[in-house]
Design a protein around this motif. Structure first.
Motif, short mmCIF file in Angstrom:
data_model
loop_
_atom_site.label_atom_id
_atom_site.label_comp_id
_atom_site.label_asym_id
_atom_site.label_seq_id
_atom_site.Cartn_x
_atom_site.Cartn_y
_atom_site.Cartn_z
N TYR A 1 -10.52 -130.91 -74.35
CA TYR A 1 -11.47 -131.59 -73.45
C TYR A 1 -10.88 -132.84 -72.82
N ALA A 2 -9.87 -133.44 -73.49
CA ALA A 2 -9.28 -134.67 -72.97
C ALA A 2 -8.18 -134.41 -71.95
N GLY A 3 -7.92 -133.11 -71.66
CA GLY A 3 -6.86 -132.77 -70.70
C GLY A 3 -5.49 -132.65 -71.34
N GLN A 4 -5.40 -132.76 -72.67
CA GLN A 4 -4.12 -132.55 -73.34
C GLN A 4 -3.81 -131.06 -73.39
N TYR A 5 -2.55 -130.72 -73.24
CA TYR A 5 -2.20 -129.29 -73.23
C TYR A 5 -0.84 -129.07 -73.88
N MET A 6 -0.65 -127.83 -74.35
CA MET A 6 0.61 -127.45 -74.95
C MET A 6 0.77 -125.94 -74.81
N LYS A 7 1.97 -125.51 -74.48
CA LYS A 7 2.25 -124.07 -74.37
C LYS A 7 2.30 -123.46 -75.76
N VAL A 8 1.42 -122.48 -76.01
CA VAL A 8 1.35 -121.87 -77.35
C VAL A 8 1.62 -120.36 -77.32
N LEU A 9 1.56 -119.72 -76.15
CA LEU A 9 1.79 -118.29 -76.04
C LEU A 9 2.75 -117.99 -74.90
N ALA B 1 -12.09 -136.42 -59.09
CA ALA B 1 -11.05 -136.78 -58.12
C ALA B 1 -11.24 -136.11 -56.77
N ALA B 2 -12.16 -135.12 -56.71
CA ALA B 2 -12.40 -134.33 -55.49
C ALA B 2 -11.11 -133.70 -55.00
N LEU B 3 -10.33 -133.16 -55.96
CA LEU B 3 -9.04 -132.55 -55.62
C LEU B 3 -8.95 -131.15 -56.22
N PHE B 4 -8.41 -130.24 -55.40
CA PHE B 4 -8.08 -128.89 -55.84
C PHE B 4 -6.57 -128.85 -56.01
N TYR B 5 -6.11 -128.55 -57.24
CA TYR B 5 -4.68 -128.66 -57.58
C TYR B 5 -4.01 -127.28 -57.61
N PHE B 6 -2.71 -127.31 -57.34
CA PHE B 6 -1.84 -126.16 -57.52
C PHE B 6 -0.74 -126.58 -58.50
N PHE B 7 -0.51 -125.74 -59.54
CA PHE B 7 0.42 -126.10 -60.60
C PHE B 7 1.58 -125.11 -60.65
N ASP B 8 2.73 -125.60 -61.20
CA ASP B 8 3.84 -124.69 -61.48
C ASP B 8 3.69 -124.13 -62.89
N ASP B 9 4.71 -123.42 -63.36
CA ASP B 9 4.61 -122.76 -64.68
C ASP B 9 4.58 -123.75 -65.83
N GLN B 10 4.98 -125.01 -65.61
CA GLN B 10 4.93 -126.05 -66.65
C GLN B 10 3.72 -126.97 -66.48
N LEU B 11 2.78 -126.54 -65.65
CA LEU B 11 1.58 -127.31 -65.32
C LEU B 11 1.89 -128.63 -64.65
N GLY B 12 2.98 -128.64 -63.91
CA GLY B 12 3.25 -129.77 -63.04
C GLY B 12 2.58 -129.54 -61.70
N VAL B 13 1.99 -130.55 -61.11
CA VAL B 13 1.27 -130.42 -59.85
C VAL B 13 2.27 -130.25 -58.71
N THR B 14 2.11 -129.14 -57.96
CA THR B 14 2.96 -128.91 -56.79
C THR B 14 2.27 -129.29 -55.49
N ASP B 15 0.93 -129.28 -55.50
CA ASP B 15 0.19 -129.64 -54.29
C ASP B 15 -1.25 -129.92 -54.68
N SER B 16 -1.96 -130.63 -53.81
CA SER B 16 -3.39 -130.89 -54.03
C SER B 16 -4.08 -131.00 -52.69
N VAL B 17 -5.34 -130.56 -52.66
CA VAL B 17 -6.14 -130.56 -51.44
C VAL B 17 -7.47 -131.22 -51.76
N THR B 18 -7.91 -132.12 -50.89
CA THR B 18 -9.19 -132.78 -51.09
C THR B 18 -10.33 -131.81 -50.78
N VAL B 19 -11.23 -131.66 -51.77
CA VAL B 19 -12.39 -130.79 -51.60
C VAL B 19 -13.59 -131.52 -52.18
N TYR B 20 -14.55 -131.84 -51.32
CA TYR B 20 -15.76 -132.52 -51.78
C TYR B 20 -16.83 -131.49 -52.14
#
Length: 605
Positions: free
Chosen positions: A597-605, A350-369
């Motif tokens: 590897y598929a990008g699925q995630y779950m809070k375990v700790l 996607a050529a994107l650098f992401y910033f996430f919150d504590d629930q792994l929701g995207v708060t911002d993204s920047v294009t980086v090639y």
């Protein structure tokens, strides 16, 4: 055919004959010879119509004739008449003539071919030119309206008969019929020709599922017309899964063209669970394997037609673990950046650098090639390659420093390792010459752009493995040699501290504690001192497992084992162990989130 003999004696000749009879002269013998007449054998031939009584004329028609008579007769004239009107008078024994609707009214007519011939019998009438034959032959001609239009567009109907697909079309009724042509457009092309005007249907014994297309063309002597028809007979697999008992109800649609049905096969993953040759079967209940997180179960329906030339219908449904997991879009690689107390990530696709919150929701993204990124745990920096430079990006202030304006990064794969103190390691080509295969292996200070280490290595992508890079500790004080197990201080000359202890493999410099290095070995993790490379302590892992990832926030390593259905998390401080039922490959742990590897995630700790 009719023959008529005609004789004619003129009056002056008859009177002369009478006068001669009045004389007293008596001859000694007869004065004439008896004439033996030869019976005439005439021929009248109308080519292609000799044996027909009635000629049906649909269009302007050319006829060929031929007449003849045996010797000694001699042909005088040939006449052709339509009804009572002569349309041709000729002395020739053969020829041709044309009848056309433009000059003949529609209806019933009589066509006559006749000729007149001298008998040449030697009789007195013949001698004086008064004996001849008249011969004629007649045909009935039915003249119909001249129809030079192409056929009307045919109507084609699709139906089912005895479990097969049947095509019917309207018959072409006129006499100028040439043929029907049926082209099967799908599912596989073929062509059938019909020369019989009464052939008005065809059965496709092969069609079962999917789309079918047919093109019917009707041709007469003046043109053709075409109709295209088709149908879609969709098949659909419906899967109803019960997570409580791992049963699945599999449903599919029976085909109305059941006589073309071969068999239905149900598979779980690649294992055949059911086969049916009954075309009316359409429901099956299966007990499936337990669905683990990280691996899906697939149920596949295959429908095989009797005709092996046709494509097998196949539909597959995937089932995943019912745990409340979410999925990261674009599957970025995640890092925890302690300087900004935030999870960040990068997705090359996607050529994107992401910033996430504590629930792994995207708060911002920047294009980086770029294709190479490094994010140290401590500090505020992230590093990446951009064009001909290495960029040090301050994630707090958004300041960017370009460390090298002349590097050539036309290399795959790229590699970069950065630290919290502004030291970065990378490799690049020596110059812009595409034929120069030498690389520079570099450790550089991004504050003043000075080189702490710059080593030339030869690299030919056709014959050598990809180059290896220095791995920097999080604080930038140590580095792992790319071609040995040696640990060195990051300063001029790279003074060597020593070699990592054996057995074991380098896992990482401990991000949250620069005094320790983590090494993994079968069923253990060794904690090594970064000062003298001695083993401080050993963490025991479950049997057969190896550590593959370390989370500096929670202090747990991810432990995996090939083909295992259990995943372990082990704390490297106290050996506390947690188990999860999941396929045990390709996992990472970031800020307490378990990610596959598929990008699925779950809070375990």
């Amino acid at each position: 055919m009719i023959i008529k003999r005609t004789s004619a004696i003129v009056l002056p000749q008859l009177l002369l004959f009478i006068v001669l009879l009045g004389c007293t002269f008596e001859p000694q013998e007869d004065f004439f010879k008896e004439v033996k007449q030869v019976a005439p054998s005439p021929i009248i031939d109308l080519t292609d119509y000799n044996e027909e009584d009635t000629i049906v004329m649909l269009q302007p028609t050319k006829f060929k004739y031929m007449v003849a008579i045996n010797e000694p007769s001699a042909l005088q004239e040939v006449q052709i008449l339509l009804d009572s009107s002569a349309i041709l008078s000729t002395p020739f024994l053969s020829g041709e003539f044309t009848l056309s609707q433009s000059s003949i009214p529609v209806g019933i007519h009589k066509l006559t071919i006749q000729f007149i011939a001298k008998s040449n019998s030697g009789s007195l009438a013949d001698k004086v030119g008064a004996e001849y034959f008249q011969v004629w032959k007649t045909w009935i001609v039915k003249v119909e309206r001249f129809d030079n239009d192409p056929p009307d567009t045919p109507e084609v109907r699709i139906s089912e008969e005895d479990g097969f697909l049947r095509l019917d079309w309207t018959p072409y009724s006129k006499n100028n019929f040439v043929g029907y042509r049926l082209r099967v457009l799908a599912p596989y092309p073929r062509e059938i020709q019909f020369k019989n005007q009464l052939s008005t249907y065809w059965v496709d014994s092969s069609f079962l599922w999917g789309s079918a297309g047919y093109e019917l063309t009707v041709t007469n002597t003046y043109g053709s017309n075409t109709t295209t028809v088709g149908l879609t007979e969709p098949q659909k697999l419906t899967l109803i899964y019960n997570k409580d008992d791992s049963t699945a109800v599999v449903k599919w649609k029976p085909s109305r063209f059941y006589s073309a049905f071969g068999r239905a096969v149900i598979k779980e993953n690649e294992t055949v669970r059911h086969t049916s040759t009954n075309g009316s079967d359409s429901t099956l209940t299966l007990k499936l394997n337990e669905i683990l997180w990280g691996r899906g179960e697939s149920v596949t329906l295959q429908i095989f037609p009797k005709n092996s030339q046709l494509t097998t219908f196949e539909s597959r449904e995937f089932l995943y673990n019912h745990l409340p997991v979410k999925r990261l879009l674009s599957r970025p690689t995640l890092y925890y950046q302690n300087g900004i107390k935030q999870v960040v990530g990068f997705s090359p696709s996607a050529a994107l650098f992401y910033f996430f919150d504590d629930q792994l929701g995207v708060t911002d993204s920047v294009t980086v090639y770029t294709s190479a990124v490094s994010v140290p745990y401590s500090g505020n920096y992230a590093y990446y390659v951009n064009d001909n430079a290495v960029v040090r990006w301050n994630l707090s202030t958004n300041e960017k420093v370009y460390t090298n304006d002349n590097a050539n990064f036309a290399i795959e794969p790229l590699s970069i390792s950065g630290s919290s103190n502004g030291i970065v390691s990378y490799y690049s080509k020596n110059n812009q010459d595409p034929w120069d295969l030498r690389l520079s292996l570099v450790i550089q200070n991004t504050d003043d752009k000075t080189f702490i280490q710059k080593t030339n290595v030869n690299y030919d992508p056709k014959i050598t493995l990809p180059p290896k890079n220095f791995v920097l500790s999080d604080d930038g004080g140590l580095c792992l040699s790319p071609y040995s197990r040696g640990i060195s201080r990051v300063e001029n000359g790279l003074p060597n501290i020593g070699t990592l202890p054996s057995p074991g493999y380098f896992l990482c410099f401990r991000h949250d504690n620069n005094d320790e290095i983590l090494m993994t070995w079968s069923e253990s993790v060794n904690i090594v001192s970064s000062h003298d490379l001695s083993i401080i302590r050993t963490i025991t892992l479950p049997w057969g497992y190896n550590a593959v990832s370390y989370d500096p926030v929670t202090h747990y390593v991810v432990c995996t084992k090939t083909d295992s259905e259990v995943l372990y998390l082990v704390n490297i401080d106290n050996n506390h162990t947690k188990a999860f039922k999941a396929i045990s490959t390709q996992w990472s742990l970031v800020n307490g989130y378990l990610i596959n590897y598929a990008g699925q995630y779950m809070k375990v700790l």
